[in-house]
Design a protein around this motif. Sequence first.
Motif, PDB file in Angstrom:
ATOM      1  N   MET A 266       9.444   6.389   4.034  1.00 30.87           N
ATOM      2  CA  MET A 266       9.811   4.975   3.967  1.00 30.87           C
ATOM      3  C   MET A 266       8.896   4.213   4.920  1.00 30.87           C
ATOM      4  O   MET A 266       9.199   4.016   6.083  1.00 30.87           O
ATOM      5  CB  MET A 266      11.282   4.735   4.314  1.00 30.87           C
ATOM      6  CG  MET A 266      11.697   3.284   4.069  1.00 30.87           C
ATOM      7  SD  MET A 266      13.482   2.934   4.191  1.00 30.87           S
ATOM      8  CE  MET A 266      13.705   2.978   5.971  1.00 30.87           C
ATOM      9  N   LEU A 267       7.776   3.807   4.385  1.00 34.93           N
ATOM     10  CA  LEU A 267       6.774   3.067   5.135  1.00 34.93           C
ATOM     11  C   LEU A 267       6.259   1.899   4.291  1.00 34.93           C
ATOM     12  O   LEU A 267       6.370   1.923   3.071  1.00 34.93           O
ATOM     13  CB  LEU A 267       5.601   3.980   5.521  1.00 34.93           C
ATOM     14  CG  LEU A 267       5.841   4.997   6.637  1.00 34.93           C
ATOM     15  CD1 LEU A 267       4.691   5.995   6.696  1.00 34.93           C
ATOM     16  CD2 LEU A 267       5.996   4.292   7.980  1.00 34.93           C
ATOM     17  N   GLY A 268       5.681   0.930   4.952  1.00 30.63           N
ATOM     18  CA  GLY A 268       5.091  -0.200   4.242  1.00 30.63           C
ATOM     19  C   GLY A 268       5.447  -1.543   4.834  1.00 30.63           C
ATOM     20  O   GLY A 268       4.701  -2.513   4.667  1.00 30.63           O
ATOM     21  N   THR A 269       6.561  -1.615   5.541  1.00 34.28           N
ATOM     22  CA  THR A 269       6.950  -2.893   6.140  1.00 34.28           C
ATOM     23  C   THR A 269       5.878  -3.401   7.095  1.00 34.28           C
ATOM     24  O   THR A 269       5.473  -4.566   7.033  1.00 34.28           O
ATOM     25  CB  THR A 269       8.302  -2.755   6.883  1.00 34.28           C
ATOM     26  OG1 THR A 269       9.308  -2.375   5.943  1.00 34.28           O
ATOM     27  CG2 THR A 269       8.696  -4.072   7.541  1.00 34.28           C
ATOM     28  N   ASN A 270       5.379  -2.532   7.966  1.00 35.49           N
ATOM     29  CA  ASN A 270       4.358  -2.957   8.931  1.00 35.49           C
ATOM     30  C   ASN A 270       3.017  -3.261   8.281  1.00 35.49           C
ATOM     31  O   ASN A 270       2.202  -3.992   8.851  1.00 35.49           O
ATOM     32  CB  ASN A 270       4.189  -1.896  10.014  1.00 35.49           C
ATOM     33  CG  ASN A 270       5.399  -1.809  10.922  1.00 35.49           C
ATOM     34  OD1 ASN A 270       5.801  -2.782  11.543  1.00 35.49           O
ATOM     35  ND2 ASN A 270       6.007  -0.632  10.982  1.00 35.49           N
ATOM     36  N   ASP A 271       2.797  -2.715   7.087  1.00 35.76           N
ATOM     37  CA  ASP A 271       1.566  -3.020   6.359  1.00 35.76           C
ATOM     38  C   ASP A 271       1.466  -4.510   6.048  1.00 35.76           C
ATOM     39  O   ASP A 271       0.367  -5.044   5.850  1.00 35.76           O
ATOM     40  CB  ASP A 271       1.501  -2.233   5.040  1.00 35.76           C
ATOM     41  CG  ASP A 271       1.388  -0.733   5.245  1.00 35.76           C
ATOM     42  OD1 ASP A 271       1.968  -0.220   6.216  1.00 35.76           O
ATOM     43  OD2 ASP A 271       0.729  -0.071   4.422  1.00 35.76           O
ATOM     44  N   LEU A 272       2.620  -5.179   5.985  1.00 36.53           N
ATOM     45  CA  LEU A 272       2.644  -6.597   5.618  1.00 36.53           C
ATOM     46  C   LEU A 272       2.430  -7.536   6.798  1.00 36.53           C
ATOM     47  O   LEU A 272       2.445  -8.761   6.625  1.00 36.53           O
ATOM     48  CB  LEU A 272       3.976  -6.947   4.934  1.00 36.53           C
ATOM     49  CG  LEU A 272       4.314  -6.178   3.663  1.00 36.53           C
ATOM     50  CD1 LEU A 272       5.508  -6.820   2.958  1.00 36.53           C
ATOM     51  CD2 LEU A 272       3.129  -6.082   2.712  1.00 36.53           C
ATOM     52  N   LYS A 273       2.224  -6.982   7.994  1.00 34.48           N
ATOM     53  CA  LYS A 273       1.884  -7.843   9.126  1.00 34.48           C
ATOM     54  C   LYS A 273       0.602  -8.605   8.801  1.00 34.48           C
ATOM     55  O   LYS A 273      -0.318  -8.063   8.190  1.00 34.48           O
ATOM     56  CB  LYS A 273       1.706  -7.010  10.394  1.00 34.48           C
ATOM     57  CG  LYS A 273       3.006  -6.452  10.940  1.00 34.48           C
ATOM     58  CD  LYS A 273       2.772  -5.596  12.166  1.00 34.48           C
ATOM     59  CE  LYS A 273       4.100  -5.103  12.761  1.00 34.48           C
ATOM     60  NZ  LYS A 273       3.885  -4.194  13.920  1.00 34.48           N
ATOM     61  N   ARG A 274       0.567  -9.833   9.230  1.00 32.63           N
ATOM     62  CA  ARG A 274      -0.494 -10.717   8.738  1.00 32.63           C
ATOM     63  C   ARG A 274      -1.902 -10.272   9.128  1.00 32.63           C
ATOM     64  O   ARG A 274      -2.869 -10.577   8.417  1.00 32.63           O
ATOM     65  CB  ARG A 274      -0.244 -12.153   9.191  1.00 32.63           C
ATOM     66  CG  ARG A 274      -0.400 -12.432  10.669  1.00 32.63           C
ATOM     67  CD  ARG A 274      -0.201 -13.915  10.928  1.00 32.63           C
ATOM     68  NE  ARG A 274      -0.469 -14.255  12.310  1.00 32.63           N
ATOM     69  CZ  ARG A 274      -0.498 -15.509  12.755  1.00 32.63           C
ATOM     70  NH1 ARG A 274      -0.268 -16.507  11.932  1.00 32.63           N
ATOM     71  NH2 ARG A 274      -0.754 -15.757  14.015  1.00 32.63           N
ATOM     72  N   HIS A 275      -2.054  -9.514  10.228  1.00 32.56           N
ATOM     73  CA  HIS A 275      -3.411  -9.134  10.629  1.00 32.56           C
ATOM     74  C   HIS A 275      -4.006  -8.031   9.751  1.00 32.56           C
ATOM     75  O   HIS A 275      -5.192  -7.735   9.856  1.00 32.56           O
ATOM     76  CB  HIS A 275      -3.477  -8.733  12.116  1.00 32.56           C
ATOM     77  CG  HIS A 275      -2.585  -7.622  12.529  1.00 32.56           C
ATOM     78  ND1 HIS A 275      -1.309  -7.824  12.994  1.00 32.56           N
ATOM     79  CD2 HIS A 275      -2.779  -6.275  12.572  1.00 32.56           C
ATOM     80  CE1 HIS A 275      -0.768  -6.668  13.321  1.00 32.56           C
ATOM     81  NE2 HIS A 275      -1.629  -5.702  13.066  1.00 32.56           N
ATOM     82  N   PHE A 276      -3.199  -7.434   8.870  1.00 35.28           N
ATOM     83  CA  PHE A 276      -3.749  -6.459   7.927  1.00 35.28           C
ATOM     84  C   PHE A 276      -4.242  -7.122   6.645  1.00 35.28           C
ATOM     85  O   PHE A 276      -5.047  -6.528   5.900  1.00 35.28           O
ATOM     86  CB  PHE A 276      -2.699  -5.393   7.586  1.00 35.28           C
ATOM     87  CG  PHE A 276      -2.397  -4.450   8.717  1.00 35.28           C
ATOM     88  CD1 PHE A 276      -3.378  -3.655   9.281  1.00 35.28           C
ATOM     89  CD2 PHE A 276      -1.105  -4.349   9.233  1.00 35.28           C
ATOM     90  CE1 PHE A 276      -3.106  -2.787  10.328  1.00 35.28           C
ATOM     91  CE2 PHE A 276      -0.814  -3.488  10.273  1.00 35.28           C
ATOM     92  CZ  PHE A 276      -1.812  -2.707  10.828  1.00 35.28           C
ATOM     93  N   HIS A 277      -3.713  -8.277   6.328  1.00 43.02           N
ATOM     94  CA  HIS A 277      -4.167  -9.051   5.149  1.00 43.02           C
ATOM     95  C   HIS A 277      -4.017  -8.275   3.836  1.00 43.02           C
ATOM     96  O   HIS A 277      -4.911  -8.290   2.982  1.00 43.02           O
ATOM     97  CB  HIS A 277      -5.631  -9.495   5.310  1.00 43.02           C
ATOM     98  CG  HIS A 277      -5.899 -10.273   6.556  1.00 43.02           C
ATOM     99  ND1 HIS A 277      -5.391 -11.547   6.766  1.00 43.02           N
ATOM    100  CD2 HIS A 277      -6.600  -9.952   7.675  1.00 43.02           C
ATOM    101  CE1 HIS A 277      -5.787 -11.977   7.953  1.00 43.02           C
ATOM    102  NE2 HIS A 277      -6.512 -11.028   8.534  1.00 43.02           N
ATOM    103  N   ILE A 278      -2.893  -7.580   3.684  1.00 44.67           N
ATOM    104  CA  ILE A 278      -2.660  -6.859   2.433  1.00 44.67           C
ATOM    105  C   ILE A 278      -1.240  -7.142   1.948  1.00 44.67           C
ATOM    106  O   ILE A 278      -0.451  -7.777   2.639  1.00 44.67           O
ATOM    107  CB  ILE A 278      -2.857  -5.334   2.593  1.00 44.67           C
ATOM    108  CG1 ILE A 278      -1.802  -4.759   3.555  1.00 44.67           C
ATOM    109  CG2 ILE A 278      -4.267  -4.999   3.041  1.00 44.67           C
ATOM    110  CD1 ILE A 278      -1.712  -3.260   3.519  1.00 44.67           C
TER     111      ILE A 278
END
Length: 206
Positions: free
Chosen positions: A84-96
């Motif tokens: 269960m991962l992916g929430t932190n991927d949406l932080k704005r500095h990743f731009h994804i």
Amino acid sequence: MATILCYGDSLTWGRVPNGGRYPKHLRWPTMLNDLLGQQHQVINFGLPGRTTIWNDPFLEGRNGLAYLQAALETFGPVDILILMLGTNDLKRHFHIGAYEAAKGVEKLIEKSRIPNTHDFPVPTLVVIAPPNILSPTGSMAESFDGAIEKSQHFHQYYQDIAIRNQCIFLNAAGVLQPSDVDGVHLDTQANEQLANSIYSLIKMEI
């Protein structure tokens, strides 16, 4: 005895919405272990800030792909791997967005199925689409600017990845939502709801 490894971020680790960490009995992996019975072992390997495959310039060691193989060897043989991962991927500095997060999960799936030197069997995989992000508050607001709409697409892309890779799938947004306190993390009720939902999925697998 089955070994279930929960590989996630702060939602798995047990972050309290307004800061701190829940005591063990209020974290969903512990609740799941209680439901399964103590003859089984549920391992909480959540880490705050962990991403699927991205290196965070502000937090060291958060790339989930870089540590997965070591985790599987450390705790192996693992019978069930819960991702269960992916929430932190949406932080704005990743731009994804959610699509790229799902592709990151697919890389984790592939990594978990690579033959290892210990002849451990490939674990059964459970892919969980993270809950939708609500209105982030406080320090969460800046980090997750723009993430609310992106998170609403987790379900679609994660389900596609799970089906394509023959994984068990759970849409967390279908059974819970984050706390209103910060819009990202789980209250104790949501932890319980998640544990119950996962239990229903895997009880026949062990």
